[in-house]
Write a protein that holds these residues in place. Structure first.
Motif, short mmCIF file in Angstrom:
data_model
loop_
_atom_site.label_atom_id
_atom_site.label_comp_id
_atom_site.label_asym_id
_atom_site.label_seq_id
_atom_site.Cartn_x
_atom_site.Cartn_y
_atom_site.Cartn_z
N HIS A 288 0.82 -1.21 0.00
CA HIS A 288 0.00 0.00 0.00
C HIS A 288 0.86 1.26 0.00
CE1 HIS A 288 -3.57 2.44 0.82
NE2 HIS A 288 -2.87 3.07 1.74
N PHE A 289 1.96 1.24 0.74
CA PHE A 289 2.81 2.42 0.85
C PHE A 289 4.02 2.38 -0.10
CE2 PHE A 289 0.54 2.49 4.89
CZ PHE A 289 0.14 3.81 4.94
N GLY A 290 4.04 1.40 -0.99
CA GLY A 290 5.11 1.32 -1.98
C GLY A 290 6.45 0.90 -1.43
N VAL A 291 6.46 0.30 -0.23
CA VAL A 291 7.73 -0.12 0.39
C VAL A 291 8.31 -1.33 -0.32
CG1 VAL A 291 8.83 -0.94 2.52
CG2 VAL A 291 7.07 0.84 2.63
N ASP A 292 7.44 -2.29 -0.69
CA ASP A 292 7.91 -3.49 -1.38
C ASP A 292 8.67 -3.14 -2.65
OD1 ASP A 292 7.26 -5.57 0.25
OD2 ASP A 292 5.23 -5.83 -0.53
N LYS A 293 8.10 -2.22 -3.43
CA LYS A 293 8.74 -1.82 -4.69
C LYS A 293 10.09 -1.16 -4.43
CE LYS A 293 7.79 0.59 -9.02
NZ LYS A 293 6.82 1.42 -9.78
N GLN A 294 10.15 -0.32 -3.39
CA GLN A 294 11.42 0.34 -3.06
C GLN A 294 12.47 -0.66 -2.60
OE1 GLN A 294 11.66 4.21 -1.17
NE2 GLN A 294 9.43 4.31 -1.07
N ILE A 295 12.04 -1.68 -1.85
CA ILE A 295 12.98 -2.71 -1.40
C ILE A 295 13.57 -3.44 -2.59
CG2 ILE A 295 13.14 -4.94 -0.20
CD1 ILE A 295 11.13 -3.87 1.83
N LYS A 296 12.72 -3.81 -3.55
CA LYS A 296 13.19 -4.52 -4.74
C LYS A 296 14.18 -3.67 -5.54
CE LYS A 296 10.79 -8.39 -4.51
NZ LYS A 296 11.45 -9.71 -4.38
N GLY A 297 13.94 -2.34 -5.56
CA GLY A 297 14.81 -1.47 -6.35
C GLY A 297 16.09 -1.08 -5.63
N ALA A 298 16.07 -1.13 -4.28
CA ALA A 298 17.22 -0.61 -3.53
C ALA A 298 18.24 -1.70 -3.17
CB ALA A 298 16.74 0.07 -2.25
N PHE A 299 17.80 -2.96 -3.10
CA PHE A 299 18.73 -4.03 -2.75
C PHE A 299 19.18 -4.74 -4.02
CE2 PHE A 299 16.64 -3.22 1.21
CZ PHE A 299 17.59 -3.47 2.18
N GLY A 300 20.25 -5.46 -3.92
CA GLY A 300 20.81 -6.13 -5.09
C GLY A 300 22.16 -5.55 -5.45
N LYS A 301 22.82 -6.18 -6.39
CA LYS A 301 24.18 -5.78 -6.76
C LYS A 301 24.20 -4.42 -7.46
CE LYS A 301 28.14 -7.27 -9.57
NZ LYS A 301 28.70 -8.33 -10.42
N THR A 302 23.21 -4.15 -8.30
CA THR A 302 23.17 -2.90 -9.06
C THR A 302 22.02 -2.03 -8.57
OG1 THR A 302 24.05 -4.04 -11.01
CG2 THR A 302 23.02 -1.90 -11.37
#
Length: 517
Positions: A288-302
């Motif tokens: 609802h607050f867009g946290v899931d999407k931010q997590i997917k975009g912020a973590f990872g190698k790139t």
């Protein structure tokens, strides 16, 4: 700056997201099974003395012995050992230290073998949680943290945060604490106490004294290697340390936790009680607050930046390395320096956020894009320091080296937050190969036999890739759907989902619940 705290509760614990201006800056996981939180006090048993390291290994119930260095003993460790012996032996009954005689401070250059012996019992506090293959790091210099003050036993010293600059305010706070603190207890006055009244300071200090009394009550009977006094939960710890008038909302999705947090906020800051809100939407809280999407975009190698540049983050056992790349951002020779400067500033802002978000500790080396003007290099260094000022963890930033590398050391007290953002391919299930596409409809019809005949489902829906849906509906009269109707005796709905892989398909019941195959 608008701050919001989003707390997603689950049976295994809670995930806490801190948003600043709707951007995710911190992520914490509080697990119910985590018994080794920074601040917890255990009754440790000395397992091994290591003179070469000037340290001891201590049993606190963890699978690996915890590490206690001589420098972490604290100057009053002899007093702590004496108190422990007398309390467990029954010769000291008081819950405070008014009548307890303190021992002399130990030498800073002493040897641990002169202080501790094998199998000796000593209360120890978790200074660093177990990380990777290492056990917890311990300290016997005990302290109990509150919102406004920190209580330090076996001391009379009153320390005041250096961030409180006004001498008038420092003197006022010192006089307040001097008038209410018990004998043989030192106090550290925290930054948030600036401007607070006597009643608030006294209540906070009395809460800490009651915790010390609870520690003294449990100490005689607690078994070795067991917890004596636990730190408050991660949720309450974050609220205690960072809650201020900048906070607009605290959202939770669990009734029990909502009441607990509301009561805690009411106790520490009654004027902010109304910002605690219960999430009642059907949509999951983080989604609802867009946290899931931010997590997917912020973590990872790139990690991609807004202007087209990107960061590459690599982790080794000894350090973290961050490489800044300009990506598809191009510039002609005339403004190449300015372009590098702008990309580096954008990267510096994101790197400061990434360190907080992932809770990366230890040594961090950053390879910025080369800049030739000394003024630009200095401006970038100052900008990075300003962005890192928001970080609550202790850190040191070194100026760029002659190779253009910036080195940061950041306090590490708990394991780094690591979230896997890659997904297993639903078509090949991670094998790198898929079944022949010509057999796809055979697979679907084989599953029809199972779902419709053996499971006796009615009104099912087949969800497929849009291309497959078009193929199924191909034809004027005798489409695949019509053939299935005659074959199975019921109409099967077909829906498309653009997010599916080409050969991916799922069945859903009449209640829109996925049927597990």
């Amino acid at each position: 700056m608008i701050k919001e705290l989003i707390i997603d509760s689950s049976p295994n614990g809670a995930t806490i997201a801190l948003l600043q201006d709707k951007q995710l800056v911190e992520l914490h996981k509080e697990q119910i099974s985590n018994n080794y939180t920074v601040g917890d006090i255990y009754l440790g048993r000395i397992k091994k003395i290591m003179p070469g390291l000037n340290a001891a290994f201590v049993d606190v119930g963890y699978e690996k012995d915890a590490f206690l260095h001589y420098l972490d003993l604290g100057p009053q460790v002899q007093t702590l050992l004496k108190l422990t012996k007398q309390v467990r032996g029954g010769s000291y009954q008081s819950k405070l230290l008014d009548n307890f005689k303190l021992e002399e401070d130990i030498s800073k250059g002493g040897k641990i073998s002169d202080i501790l012996t094998k199998n000796q019992l000593i209360p120890v506090q978790i200074a660093k949680e177990p990380i990777s293959t290492k056990g917890p790091r311990l300290s016997s210099d005990l302290s109990i943290a509150g919102r406004y003050v920190v209580l330090v036993p076996f001391s009379e010293v009153i320390s005041i945060s250096k961030k409180i600059k006004s001498n008038t305010e420092r003197n006022r706070l010192r006089k307040i604490v001097e008038s209410i603190k018990p004998k043989n207890f030192g106090v550290i006055i925290r930054t948030v106490s600036e401007g607070k009244g006597v009643a608030e300071m006294q209540k906070d200090l009395l809460d800490l004294i009651s915790k010390w009394e609870a520690f003294m009550t449990r100490l005689p009977s607690v078994e070795p290697a067991k917890k004596v006094l636990g730190e408050i939960g991660r949720t309450s710890t974050i609220l205690r340390d960072i809650l201020n008038p900048d906070f607009q909302n605290i959202y939770l999705n669990d009734n029990a936790l909502y009441e607990e947090v509301k009561q805690y906020v009411r106790d520490i800051s009654p004027d902010l009680e109304n910002i605690v809100k219960l999430h009642k939407h059907k949509e999951p809280l983080f989604e609802h607050f867009g946290v899931d999407k931010q997590i997917k975009g912020a973590f990872g190698k790139t990690v991609n930046l807004a202007g087209g540049a990107y960061l590459v983050i690599e982790h080794t056992e000894a350090l973290h390395v961050i490489d800044v790349n300009s990506g598809n951002r191009t510039a002609n020779k005339e403004n190449q320096e300015e372009n590098a400067y702008q990309v580096n500033r954008e990267a510096a802002k994101e790197i400061a956020r990434q360190l907080r978000l992932r809770d990366m500790g230890g040594i961090v080396v950053i390879d910025f894009i080369d800049m030739h003007k000394p003024t630009n290099r200095k401006d970038l260094f100052d900008y990075l320091r300003a962005e890192m000022a928001l970080d609550r963890a202790k850190h040191t930033i070194l100026p760029p080296s002659k190779f253009g590398l910036v080195q940061i050391t950041r306090q590490r007290v708990r394991p780094e937050m690591n979230i896997v953002t890659t997904e297993v391919c639903p078509a090949c299930h991670g094998t790198g190969t898929i079944r022949p596409s010509i057999l796809l409809l055979d697979d679907i019809e084989n599953n029809f036999n199972y779902v419709l005949t053996e499971q006796n489902e009615k009104g099912i829906t087949l969800c497929v890739h849009p291309y497959i849906e078009a193929y199924i509906r191909q034809g004027f009269i005798m489409t695949r759907q019509v053939k299935w109707f005659f074959k199975y005796g019921q109409w099967i709905k077909v829906k498309s989902n653009p997010a599916y892989q080409l050969t991916e398909f799922h069945f859903f019941s009449s209640k829109d619940e996925e049927i597990k195959l």
